[in-house]
Structure formats: structure tokens, C-alpha cells
Motif scaffolding. Structure first.
Motif, mmCIF file in Angstrom:
data_model
loop_
_atom_site.group_PDB
_atom_site.id
_atom_site.type_symbol
_atom_site.label_atom_id
_atom_site.label_comp_id
_atom_site.label_asym_id
_atom_site.label_seq_id
_atom_site.Cartn_x
_atom_site.Cartn_y
_atom_site.Cartn_z
ATOM 1 N N UNK A 1 4.682 -52.405 -41.507
ATOM 2 C CA UNK A 1 3.766 -51.212 -41.694
ATOM 3 C C UNK A 1 2.686 -51.178 -40.389
ATOM 4 N N UNK A 2 3.336 -51.396 -39.400
ATOM 5 C CA UNK A 2 2.415 -51.487 -38.143
ATOM 6 C C UNK A 2 1.549 -50.139 -37.906
ATOM 7 N N UNK A 3 2.018 -49.078 -38.048
ATOM 8 C CA UNK A 3 1.291 -47.733 -37.986
ATOM 9 C C UNK A 3 -0.048 -47.549 -38.941
ATOM 10 N N UNK A 4 0.568 -48.131 -40.329
ATOM 11 C CA UNK A 4 -0.559 -48.032 -41.188
ATOM 12 C C UNK A 4 -1.863 -48.910 -40.776
ATOM 13 N N UNK A 5 -1.314 -50.320 -40.084
ATOM 14 C CA UNK A 5 -2.357 -51.036 -39.655
ATOM 15 C C UNK A 5 -3.203 -50.461 -38.599
ATOM 16 N N UNK A 6 -2.360 -49.891 -37.765
ATOM 17 C CA UNK A 6 -3.184 -49.223 -36.422
ATOM 18 C C UNK A 6 -3.973 -48.266 -37.043
ATOM 19 N N UNK A 7 -3.580 -47.400 -38.005
ATOM 20 C CA UNK A 7 -4.689 -46.405 -38.558
ATOM 21 C C UNK A 7 -5.875 -47.135 -39.217
ATOM 22 N N UNK A 8 -5.774 -48.051 -39.756
ATOM 23 C CA UNK A 8 -6.774 -48.842 -40.619
ATOM 24 C C UNK A 8 -7.677 -49.427 -39.352
ATOM 25 N N UNK A 9 -7.164 -49.850 -38.326
ATOM 26 C CA UNK A 9 -7.940 -50.637 -37.303
ATOM 27 C C UNK A 9 -8.740 -49.568 -36.658
ATOM 28 N N UNK A 10 -7.908 -48.249 -36.340
ATOM 29 C CA UNK A 10 -8.786 -47.223 -35.923
ATOM 30 C C UNK A 10 -9.687 -46.677 -36.610
ATOM 31 N N UNK A 11 -9.595 -46.553 -37.913
ATOM 32 C CA UNK A 11 -10.771 -46.312 -38.483
ATOM 33 C C UNK A 11 -12.071 -47.063 -38.875
ATOM 34 N N UNK A 12 -11.790 -48.590 -38.479
ATOM 35 C CA UNK A 12 -12.786 -49.505 -38.503
ATOM 36 C C UNK A 12 -13.503 -49.511 -37.274
ATOM 37 N N UNK A 13 -12.692 -49.299 -36.031
ATOM 38 C CA UNK A 13 -13.145 -49.217 -34.920
ATOM 39 C C UNK A 13 -14.019 -48.147 -34.674
ATOM 40 N N UNK A 14 -13.679 -46.776 -35.274
ATOM 41 C CA UNK A 14 -14.397 -45.838 -35.092
ATOM 42 C C UNK A 14 -15.718 -45.558 -35.907
ATOM 43 N N UNK A 15 -15.818 -46.570 -37.011
ATOM 44 C CA UNK A 15 -16.926 -46.632 -37.849
ATOM 45 C C UNK A 15 -17.848 -47.487 -36.899
ATOM 46 N N UNK A 16 -17.406 -48.593 -36.476
ATOM 47 C CA UNK A 16 -18.301 -49.405 -35.499
ATOM 48 C C UNK A 16 -19.025 -48.684 -34.335
ATOM 49 N N UNK A 17 -17.883 -47.640 -33.515
ATOM 50 C CA UNK A 17 -18.531 -46.971 -32.638
ATOM 51 C C UNK A 17 -19.736 -45.964 -32.928
ATOM 52 N N UNK A 18 -19.326 -45.188 -34.259
ATOM 53 C CA UNK A 18 -20.497 -44.443 -34.501
ATOM 54 C C UNK A 18 -21.544 -45.044 -34.787
ATOM 55 N N UNK A 19 -21.656 -46.170 -35.450
ATOM 56 C CA UNK A 19 -22.808 -47.055 -35.729
ATOM 57 C C UNK A 19 -23.273 -47.354 -34.575
ATOM 58 N N UNK A 20 -22.642 -47.984 -33.476
ATOM 59 C CA UNK A 20 -23.296 -48.102 -32.395
ATOM 60 C C UNK A 20 -23.940 -47.051 -31.701
ATOM 61 N N UNK A 21 -23.426 -45.886 -31.731
ATOM 62 C CA UNK A 21 -24.321 -44.685 -31.263
ATOM 63 C C UNK A 21 -25.273 -44.205 -32.098
ATOM 64 N N UNK A 22 -25.364 -44.493 -33.148
ATOM 65 C CA UNK A 22 -26.467 -44.081 -33.979
ATOM 66 C C UNK A 22 -27.843 -45.363 -33.651
ATOM 67 N N UNK A 23 -27.119 -46.376 -33.328
ATOM 68 C CA UNK A 23 -28.293 -47.341 -32.967
ATOM 69 C C UNK A 23 -28.854 -46.795 -31.596
ATOM 70 N N UNK A 24 -28.214 -46.410 -30.587
ATOM 71 C CA UNK A 24 -28.510 -45.951 -29.327
ATOM 72 C C UNK A 24 -29.379 -44.689 -29.418
#
Length: 305
Positions: free
Chosen positions: A138-161
Motif C-alpha cells: 500500500x505504498x501509494x496510500x502511505x505516501x498520500x498519508x505522509x503528504x497530508x501530514x507533511x502539508x499540515x506541518x508546513x501550513x502550521x509553520x507558515x501560520x507561525x511565520x
């Protein structure tokens, strides 16, 4: 009616492209988090320095649309670059980083080095995901989950900026905002946090890079014919980096270093690589230059310090 066999090759290529885009997105989000935390740190440093007001205003004046554009372009570049060239970029930066940190001495850190590792970090994350998820059901599903978590972290970091650039100067003297109080007391630890995170990331990426490169060799002789000139090339590059002024200021030395590194990798792959690797080196050159242009304001703050 078309037979199913005619659709299967196109469907397989579609999944490969989707996986490459998701890996690139995770790498681009990791770079975005790195840049956001560095921007917070440098903004606070410039705020406390009377001579850094110009850089502070430049960081505050950056348009919000530039960050999504940066992530989008970097995602495309990381998706296009091949695993072999991405692995070589990771190994080259790891050697350069170790050499630089040893020359700085124990306990020191180089904020400029964190900015220069942006594209290498994206390649490292992409290589690590490619190696860890190779053959996963289920590599594609794992990558999609990782992309969602990474996007959430990136958005949170941008809000901090955005919070820091807008309200930190007002909240820090009053000390009634929890985020600003935390940054006021522990903001100087951001470089240490990034150093530890990058050390873990590049350790995993280096192991994955070696494994991804070695999987293309059918015999030990082929591996020796590739690794010998690679070791010589990287040794010469590290020596060249050490001969450059350690405290160089200005844009020219940084961009010149990128051209020298990619030029050496280009010549190496002309002799021991594949033709498609040459195209990937050019993509890597664009990625390095794009990351440097995006971080030019923060680089100027580092040069001034």
C-alpha cells in the motif's frame, strides 16, 4: 473494444507518476518547514539587532503567494529528478556538511548551511521514502498519508511565520501571548532543533542513497567502476569547498559553488552514468538555484551576521 492489456501499461505509469509527485510533495513540505523555522529565528534575531531592520522589513514584506508557489515548483522538480541523481546530491551534501561542521568546531552551527541544504533535504526525503516504501503493498496510500501530514506541518509553520512577522513585535513586550512567550524564552534553540532533525533525516537518506545506487549494479566490478571516480570527484569538491573563504559574503560565492558542484556531477555522470542522468542533473541545478533565490532575503541576513 480495447483489451485490458492495452490499459495496464498506462495505468502502471500513472501510479509511478503519482508516487513521484507525492514523494516530491513530502520533500517540498519538509523544505517549507525548514525555511519557515529559519525565518522565525532570523526575524527575531534581526528584531533584536538595530542594524538588521532592513532584513526584518524585507522578510515581513514577502508575499504570501510565494510560499505555495515555491512548494509547487519544488514538488515538480523533485518529482522529475531521478533516484540516482537525487542520491548523489544527498551524499555530496552530507560530505560537505560534515566537512563544514568540523571546520566550525564543536558546539557551533551555521545558519547559512541550513539554507543551502534545502534542495538536498528534498532529495533526501524523496530517497528515504522511495527506499522505505519500495515493494510495500500500500505504498501509494502511505505516501498520500505522509503528504497530508507533511502539508499540515508546513501550513502550521507558515501560520507561525505570519504570526511572528505580524504580532511578535507587539506581543513580546506585553508577554500575554503563549506563542510569543515561548519564542522569547526558547527561540534561540531553533538552530539546535533543526540540527538534530537534519542529522536524523540525512542519516536515513544517506543509507537509502547508497542502497538505491547499488541496486543498479549487477556485479562488484560495476560498483567499483562507479564508486571510485565518484569518491575522487567528491573528495576534490570537499577540498575546493574548504579552500573557499569560510565567511564569504555576497551572492556570487554561493551561486558559484552551486555551479561548481553541479558541473562536477555533470562531468562524472558523463563518464559513468546514463544519458537520462544528465537531464536530471540539469533539473537539480534548477532546483538548487530556485531554492537559493527563494531564500535570498534570509541569506542576506546570515551574511550580515
Amino acid at each position: 473494444m480495447f483489451s485490458l492489456g492495452l490499459w495496464l501499461p498506462g495505468l502502471a505509469w500513472g501510479w509511478v507518476l503519482l508516487d513521484a509527485l507525492l514523494q516530491g510533495l513530502v520533500g517540498a513540505c519538509a523544505v517549507s518547514v525548514l525555511c519557515s523555522l529559519l525565518k522565525v529565528y532570523l526575524y527575531i534575531q534581526c528584531l533584536n539587532d538595530p542594524e538588521g531592520q532592513a532584513e526584518k522589513e524585507a522578510m515581513r514584506a514577502q508575499r504570501r503567494v510565494l510560499e505555495p508557489l515555491h512548494v509547487l515548483v519544488l514538488t515538480g522538480l523533485l518529482a522529475l529528478v531521478g533516484s540516482r541523481v537525487a542520491a548523489l546530491v544527498v551524499l555530496e551534501f552530507s560530505l560537505r556538511a560534515m566537512s563544514t561542521l568540523l571546520s566550525l568546531g564543536k558546539g557551533s552551527h551555521s545558519t547559512q548551511l541550513y539554507l543551502l541544504c534545502q534542495y538536498s533535504l528534498g532529495c533526501g526525503v524523496s530517497c528515504g521514502l522511495s527506499f522505505l516504501l519500495e515493494g510495500a503493498p500500500h505504498g501509494t496510500c502511505n505516501l498520500a498519508l505522509a503528504a497530508g501530514l507533511a502539508g499540515l506541518l508546513a501550513c502550521s509553520a507558515r501560520r507561525l511565520v505570519r504570526h511572528v512577522c505580524t504580532l511578535y513585535e507587539l506581543h513580546s513586550p506585553a508577554q500575554y501571548c503563549g506563542v510569543c512567550i515561548l519564542l522569547l524564552s526558547a527561540g534561540h534553540r531553533i538552530p539546535r532543533l533543526l540540527r538534530n532533525a537534519l542529522a536524523i533525516t540525512f542519516t536515513v537518506a544517506d543509507l537509502a542513497a547508497v542502497a538505491l545506487i547499488n541496486r543498479d549494479f549487477l556485479s562488484t566490478g560495476e560498483a567499483v567502476r562507479f564508486w571510485t571516480p565518484l569518491t575522487i570527484c567528491y573528495t576534490l569538491l570537499v577540498i575546493y569547498m574548504q579552500e573557499e573563504p569560510q565567511q564569504s559574503s555576497g551572492r556570487r560565492p554561493v551561486f558559484q559553488t552551486v555551479l561548481v558542484r553541479m558541473g562536477g556531477l555533470f562531468i562524472l555522470l558523463l563518464t559513468v552514468g546514463h544519458w537520462v542522468d544528465i537531464f536530471h542533473v540539469l533539473i537539480s541545478l534548477l532546483g538548487e538555484l530556485w531554492c537559493l533565490l527563494h531564500a535570498r532575503v534570509m541569506l542576506e541576513a546570515c551574511w550580515r551576521q
